[in-house]
Scaffold this active site. Sequence first.
Site, PDB file in Angstrom:
ATOM      1  N   HIS A 240       0.732  -0.985  -0.541  1.00 38.99           N
ATOM      2  CA  HIS A 240       0.507  -0.408   0.300  1.00 38.99           C
ATOM      3  C   HIS A 240       0.699   1.432  -0.554  1.00 38.99           C
ATOM      4  O   HIS A 240       2.464   1.443   0.625  1.00 38.99           O
ATOM      5  CB  HIS A 240      -0.916  -0.444   1.259  1.00 38.99           C
ATOM      6  CG  HIS A 240      -0.225   0.404   2.748  1.00 38.99           C
ATOM      7  ND1 HIS A 240      -0.617   1.688   2.846  1.00 38.99           N
ATOM      8  CD2 HIS A 240      -0.066  -0.542   3.531  1.00 38.99           C
ATOM      9  CE1 HIS A 240      -0.444   1.244   4.066  1.00 38.99           C
ATOM     10  NE2 HIS A 240       0.487  -0.244   4.566  1.00 38.99           N
TER      11      HIS A 240
ATOM     12  N   GLU B  74      -5.403   1.648   2.382  1.00 40.74           N
ATOM     13  CA  GLU B  74      -5.270   0.043   3.094  1.00 40.74           C
ATOM     14  C   GLU B  74      -5.381   0.821   4.799  1.00 40.74           C
ATOM     15  O   GLU B  74      -5.924   0.213   5.293  1.00 40.74           O
ATOM     16  CB  GLU B  74      -3.242  -0.330   3.238  1.00 40.74           C
ATOM     17  CG  GLU B  74      -3.598  -1.566   3.772  1.00 40.74           C
ATOM     18  CD  GLU B  74      -2.765  -1.422   5.680  1.00 40.74           C
ATOM     19  OE1 GLU B  74      -2.430  -2.434   5.899  1.00 40.74           O
ATOM     20  OE2 GLU B  74      -2.497   0.160   5.624  1.00 40.74           O
ATOM     21  N   GLU B  75      -4.719   2.176   5.800  1.00 41.24           N
ATOM     22  CA  GLU B  75      -4.990   2.276   6.339  1.00 41.24           C
ATOM     23  C   GLU B  75      -6.214   2.910   6.878  1.00 41.24           C
ATOM     24  O   GLU B  75      -6.008   2.942   8.097  1.00 41.24           O
ATOM     25  CB  GLU B  75      -4.241   4.159   6.182  1.00 41.24           C
ATOM     26  CG  GLU B  75      -3.419   3.491   6.403  1.00 41.24           C
ATOM     27  CD  GLU B  75      -2.147   2.495   7.105  1.00 41.24           C
ATOM     28  OE1 GLU B  75      -2.412   2.608   8.975  1.00 41.24           O
ATOM     29  OE2 GLU B  75      -0.573   2.792   7.316  1.00 41.24           O
TER      30      GLU B  75
ATOM     31  N   ASP C  79       4.592  -5.352   4.464  1.00 41.62           N
ATOM     32  CA  ASP C  79       3.961  -4.545   4.587  1.00 41.62           C
ATOM     33  C   ASP C  79       5.198  -4.361   5.663  1.00 41.62           C
ATOM     34  O   ASP C  79       6.271  -5.039   5.746  1.00 41.62           O
ATOM     35  CB  ASP C  79       2.931  -4.666   5.144  1.00 41.62           C
ATOM     36  CG  ASP C  79       1.912  -3.099   5.523  1.00 41.62           C
ATOM     37  OD1 ASP C  79       2.668  -2.825   6.182  1.00 41.62           O
ATOM     38  OD2 ASP C  79       0.365  -2.988   5.245  1.00 41.62           O
TER      39      ASP C  79
END
Length: 353
Positions: free
Chosen positions: A69, A210-211, A233
């Site tokens: 991401h 993504e967050e 990640d």
Amino acid sequence: MSLDTLRDRLQTLLRLPGPSGRETTIADHLARLWGPLADEVRRSPLGSVHALKGGQGPDPRPKVLLAAHMDTIGLIVSHIEGEFLRVQPIGGLDPRVLPGQPVVVQGREPIPGLLVAPPDHLLPPDLRGKPVPVGHLLVDTGLPARRLRRLVQVGAPITFGTAPTSLEGDLLRGPGLDNRASVAVLTEVLEALRGRPHRWDAVFVATVQEEETLGGALTSAFAERPQVAVAVDVTFATGPGVGEDKGFPLGEGITLGWGPNIHPALHRRFKALAEALEIPHQVEYLPTHSGTDAMALQVTAEGMPSMVVSIPLRYMHTPVETVSLKDVRRAARLLAEFVLTLEAETPWLTWEE
């Protein structure tokens, strides 16, 4: 690629804004960066960047998707009060470290500012002597109220203004290393595959949101329908308040996820490959969800065999996140070799514990 080149590239990535839901600037940069390295680059309807490296196996070729991401944590303007901006968080923020942090308001033009807190004795009694919640913080840009309203609207994103800094050895510190470090990994893998034949099609995806929503991974995986998906990640490195039972040593290797979010056959294959390549690594036990794009990748469509490869990172979700460049390179080498060694047939890809 030398560590100095990797450091320069990663510092460039860290300077580009891209809080969750507002990733256009970093996406434009990646589309240009990945264009010469891939056979095809495109954007998803949500803004994720897809880069295809075509395989040379017989049709129909299987496909592997590598996702990292590109969005970061940040803030959003919720209200304008005269010369000051009220804010709310984008992603998970630790309010203890926010007062006094330099920020950049992404208005009609980038505007430097400072996150400030009211004096403690002016806070509500139940908040005195405690970390100030984000909703009570303000951004001071130094601009007069009238000019501030011309340049900034409610909803404008705000990013941290802390400059990336090289530390002793191979360490790099700065805001947004979660997860620009993994975006740098995907870029290194693309470079490593140049001129090297591989059987499977390989799709590299810099995902959005993504967050907050996992929307990038969910929609990109649905569009690509890969046979295997890998989320790249960061994970917690040991440091203040993070002991060896909760984190992993910084600069001593990457981690390989293990848990219900991880396909057992993929974990075994990655672990065997890391051992064969003598890449330092540890197993990261993820007893529930992994907290990564793999949560979306695994359950897209009919379900996709998924894996998580992570880079230890210190001070997560703060403006001074810190990683080891050697760990970034280790993750890239492992992923490149994984793509190169995939066979046309996959009898090994079965859920056997």
